[in-house]
Design a protein around this motif. Structure first.
Motif, short mmCIF file in Angstrom:
data_model
loop_
_atom_site.label_atom_id
_atom_site.label_comp_id
_atom_site.label_asym_id
_atom_site.label_seq_id
_atom_site.Cartn_x
_atom_site.Cartn_y
_atom_site.Cartn_z
N UNK B 138 1.03 -1.43 -0.29
CA UNK B 138 0.13 0.46 -0.04
C UNK B 138 0.71 1.76 -0.12
N UNK B 139 2.03 1.27 0.83
CA UNK B 139 2.40 2.03 0.67
C UNK B 139 3.44 2.56 0.20
N UNK B 140 3.45 1.22 -0.56
CA UNK B 140 4.88 1.86 -1.91
C UNK B 140 3.05 2.24 -3.24
N UNK B 141 2.62 2.15 -3.41
CA UNK B 141 0.95 2.53 -5.04
C UNK B 141 1.33 3.59 -4.50
N UNK B 142 0.59 3.85 -2.76
CA UNK B 142 0.63 5.88 -2.46
C UNK B 142 1.67 6.36 -2.93
N UNK B 143 2.05 6.09 -2.48
CA UNK B 143 3.82 7.45 -2.23
C UNK B 143 4.55 7.13 -3.61
N UNK B 144 4.14 6.42 -4.51
CA UNK B 144 4.55 6.60 -5.75
C UNK B 144 3.73 7.49 -6.52
N UNK B 145 2.52 7.57 -6.02
CA UNK B 145 1.75 7.99 -7.34
C UNK B 145 1.92 9.42 -6.86
N UNK B 146 2.07 9.81 -4.86
CA UNK B 146 2.54 10.60 -4.66
C UNK B 146 3.84 11.78 -5.44
N UNK B 147 4.94 10.81 -5.07
CA UNK B 147 5.56 11.14 -6.26
C UNK B 147 5.52 11.26 -7.16
N UNK B 148 5.14 11.10 -7.86
CA UNK B 148 5.05 10.87 -9.68
C UNK B 148 4.38 12.66 -9.63
N UNK B 149 3.71 12.66 -8.31
CA UNK B 149 2.79 14.14 -8.77
C UNK B 149 3.67 14.90 -9.02
N UNK B 150 4.19 15.02 -7.40
CA UNK B 150 5.24 16.33 -6.82
C UNK B 150 6.85 16.44 -7.80
N UNK B 151 6.96 14.95 -8.43
CA UNK B 151 8.32 16.18 -9.77
C UNK B 151 7.40 16.26 -11.03
N UNK B 152 6.90 16.55 -11.15
CA UNK B 152 6.15 17.33 -12.27
C UNK B 152 6.02 18.28 -12.55
N UNK B 153 6.50 18.63 -11.31
CA UNK B 153 6.87 20.73 -11.20
C UNK B 153 7.84 20.65 -10.26
N UNK B 154 9.01 20.20 -10.61
CA UNK B 154 9.99 20.24 -9.61
C UNK B 154 10.67 20.95 -9.78
N UNK B 155 11.34 21.35 -8.50
CA UNK B 155 11.78 22.65 -8.19
C UNK B 155 13.34 22.76 -8.63
N UNK B 156 14.01 23.60 -9.49
CA UNK B 156 15.43 23.32 -10.25
C UNK B 156 16.18 24.44 -10.00
N UNK B 157 17.73 23.63 -9.69
CA UNK B 157 18.42 23.63 -8.75
C UNK B 157 18.26 25.85 -9.38
N UNK B 158 18.57 26.22 -10.57
CA UNK B 158 18.71 27.12 -10.72
C UNK B 158 17.14 27.40 -12.06
N UNK B 159 16.55 28.31 -11.95
CA UNK B 159 15.45 28.48 -12.63
C UNK B 159 15.49 30.04 -12.79
N UNK B 160 16.10 30.37 -14.10
CA UNK B 160 15.62 31.92 -13.99
C UNK B 160 14.17 32.26 -15.20
N UNK B 161 13.22 31.69 -15.31
CA UNK B 161 12.43 30.54 -15.48
C UNK B 161 12.23 32.11 -16.91
N UNK B 162 11.54 31.68 -17.90
CA UNK B 162 10.98 32.01 -19.31
C UNK B 162 10.74 33.50 -18.97
N UNK B 163 9.23 33.31 -19.46
CA UNK B 163 8.25 34.08 -18.75
C UNK B 163 7.00 33.37 -18.59
N UNK B 164 5.89 34.01 -18.48
CA UNK B 164 4.35 33.27 -18.38
C UNK B 164 5.12 32.98 -16.39
N UNK B 165 4.79 34.01 -15.74
CA UNK B 165 5.22 34.00 -14.16
C UNK B 165 4.37 33.17 -13.37
#
Lengths: 165, 165
Positions: B138-165
């Motif tokens: 259960x843990x593996x299944x649920x946390x895997x889903x959560x991890x996939x979700x979190x990883x989708x919008x990761x904090x980058x080490x340096x992100x001078x983000x283009x536009x579209x604040x």
DNA sequence: TATTGTTATACTCTATAACTATA
DNA sequence: TATAGTTATAGAGTATAACAATA
């Protein structure tokens, strides 16, 4: 180089990796939110929240240190920082002259109140949004059991252990 | 003082509290094991393990920083420490002269090998011992889903983000 | 102009050991 | 003697801003 005595199943490994990944990413995001919303570090938030959870908003230094997994000197440092900001007070205990009781101030509760909504909002966005109610119930059940087990043999803030190394 | 717009169910709260408690206690114990067994901090272990997971044991600085949720300057510091200990090497990339490729050395793999058994042992003792196979699944299944979700919008080490604040 | 990485710097955090005071 | 807490200290870790070099 030695024989591989360490055994772990693929499912266990998956659970562990996913756990650490969620833990890292969630904590990173939460730390930022706490910093932005209340100028609090994660540990400082834990300390305030732990006091807030306490029946009368007060705890002894050692008890507080134990709950947050902290050395006593480290807690002294943080308690000084929080006291300087007026978020907690420190006073001696009537029961035991050696003890220091840390108490949440109204200002401390205000900061908690300022930080909570964004905190919960982040949880929804980052964690719960991707999970079903059943998932969350599973998570709560399993992790609660794990937490109970871990808590059974807690690291104390100061443990000059008697005998029986 | 303001209206309570932040909503969270008791089960969600329980899941979150248990998660943070397990995370804290587990990390505390693991950090001690890593320190004792290989004189590694948690982050250093993460870096070595991430390199070890990589197909050829090598990654660019930025990619490594992104996976471990790290500022680039912070990674430069740790990479210097690990290089001084002979656990990684740093070399320029043939593809892109700007890039620095970090590679795990045999000594680095040895340290990982020295640390892994105790690491896995600690996991069994602290985490898996209290859970059934179904719990772990259960843990593996649920946390895997959560991890996939979190990883989708990761904090980058340096992100001078283009536009579209 | 954007990206990669390093350096300089300043600060936060944490723990160990020595110390004081009370039980 | 054991426990509660503080202080002094010293080190590790982290990030921001400025910088140099390549794409």
């Amino acid at each position: 180089m030695t024989r591989n005595t360490a055994e772990i199943t693929p499912t266990q490994l998956q659970a562990y990796f996913a756990f650490t990944e969620v833990s890292s990413l969630l904590r990173h995001a939460v730390e930022k939110q706490l910093r932005d919303a209340g100028d609090l570090s994660y540990v400082q938030f834990q300390l305030l929240a732990t006091l807030g959870d306490s029946p009368d908003g007060r705890l002894r230094m050692t008890d507080l240190a134990d709950r947050v997994v902290y050395s006593r000197s480290g807690l002294t440092y943080q308690a000084q920082v929080l006291e300087a900001r007026g978020l907690v007070t420190r006073g001696s205990s009537p029961d035991d002259e050696r003890s220091v009781v840390v108490a949440l101030t109204p200002a401390g509760r205000d900061v908690l109140g300022a930080v909570f909504p964004g905190h919960i909002d982040a949880l929804h966005r980052l964690l719960f949004a991707s999970l079903t109610d059943a998932d969350i119930a599973d998570l709560a059940r399993v992790l609660q059991r794990a937490a109970d087990h871990l808590r059974a043999d807690p690291p104390r803030s100061a443990a000059p252990r008697r005998r029986k190394a």
